[in-house]
Design a protein around this motif. Structure first.
Motif, short mmCIF file in Angstrom:
data_model
loop_
_atom_site.label_atom_id
_atom_site.label_comp_id
_atom_site.label_asym_id
_atom_site.label_seq_id
_atom_site.Cartn_x
_atom_site.Cartn_y
_atom_site.Cartn_z
N ARG A 9 38.67 34.55 46.00
CA ARG A 9 38.95 35.97 46.20
C ARG A 9 37.81 36.75 45.55
N VAL A 24 40.66 30.46 43.38
CA VAL A 24 42.08 30.62 43.07
C VAL A 24 42.52 29.60 42.04
N VAL A 43 45.35 36.22 42.17
CA VAL A 43 45.32 35.37 43.36
C VAL A 43 46.70 35.31 44.01
#
Length: 154
Positions: A9, A24, A43
């Motif tokens: 992310r 993550v 996450v």
């Protein structure tokens, strides 16, 4: 489908503003590639990756068990992200949509959403249901973290 270790992310560094890709699931605490400041670790996880993403994480993990149809869930989400940003390097925020992950909802006996858990080395050590402002949530997380430090010393 990619494994949790390859999913990432993008998080903007609150210190310098640079965008960073954060896995993550990873060891340690993510840091900005530019200024080396700790980054907020926020996450999403599903049933297949929850163990690797949440239970094997080193910092305290705040689990947000939420649903898309839940108004209080939408209200608490920005507050949790604020807390994760303020406590960057100390906590990891893992968001779980209970409608898409019913086994996790059942495992954690979710009866109301949002349900918030704090995991320490994969074990639930605190739980609360309902929305709260960021200051209240931060105090809750810091209280649990202080208890964790006290138990490590004892």
């Amino acid at each position: 489908m990619s494994s949790p270790t390859t999913k990432a992310r993008t998080i903007k560094c609150p210190t310098c503003g640079r965008a960073n890709k954060i896995p993550v699931a990873a060891e340690g605490t993510p840091r900005c590639g530019n200024c080396k400041s700790p980054l907020p670790w926020i996450v999403d996880a599903d049933e297949n990756e929850f163990a690797e993403v949440a239970e094997e994480a080193t910092p305290l993990v705040v689990v947000d068990l939420w649903a898309t149809w839940c108004g209080p869930c939408r209200m608490v989400s920005p507050a949790l992200e604020q807390v994760a940003t303020e406590l960057a390097g100390r906590v990891k925020l893992v968001k779980v949509d209970i409608d898409r992950n019913p086994h996790l909802a059942q495992r954690f006996e979710v009866q109301a959403v949002p349900t918030l858990l704090i995991l320490d080395k994969g074990e639930p050590v605190a739980r609360r249901a309902g929305a709260a402002p960021a200051g209240t949530l931060r105090s809750w997380v810091e209280q649990v973290a202080a208890g964790r430090r006290d138990s490590e010393r004892g």
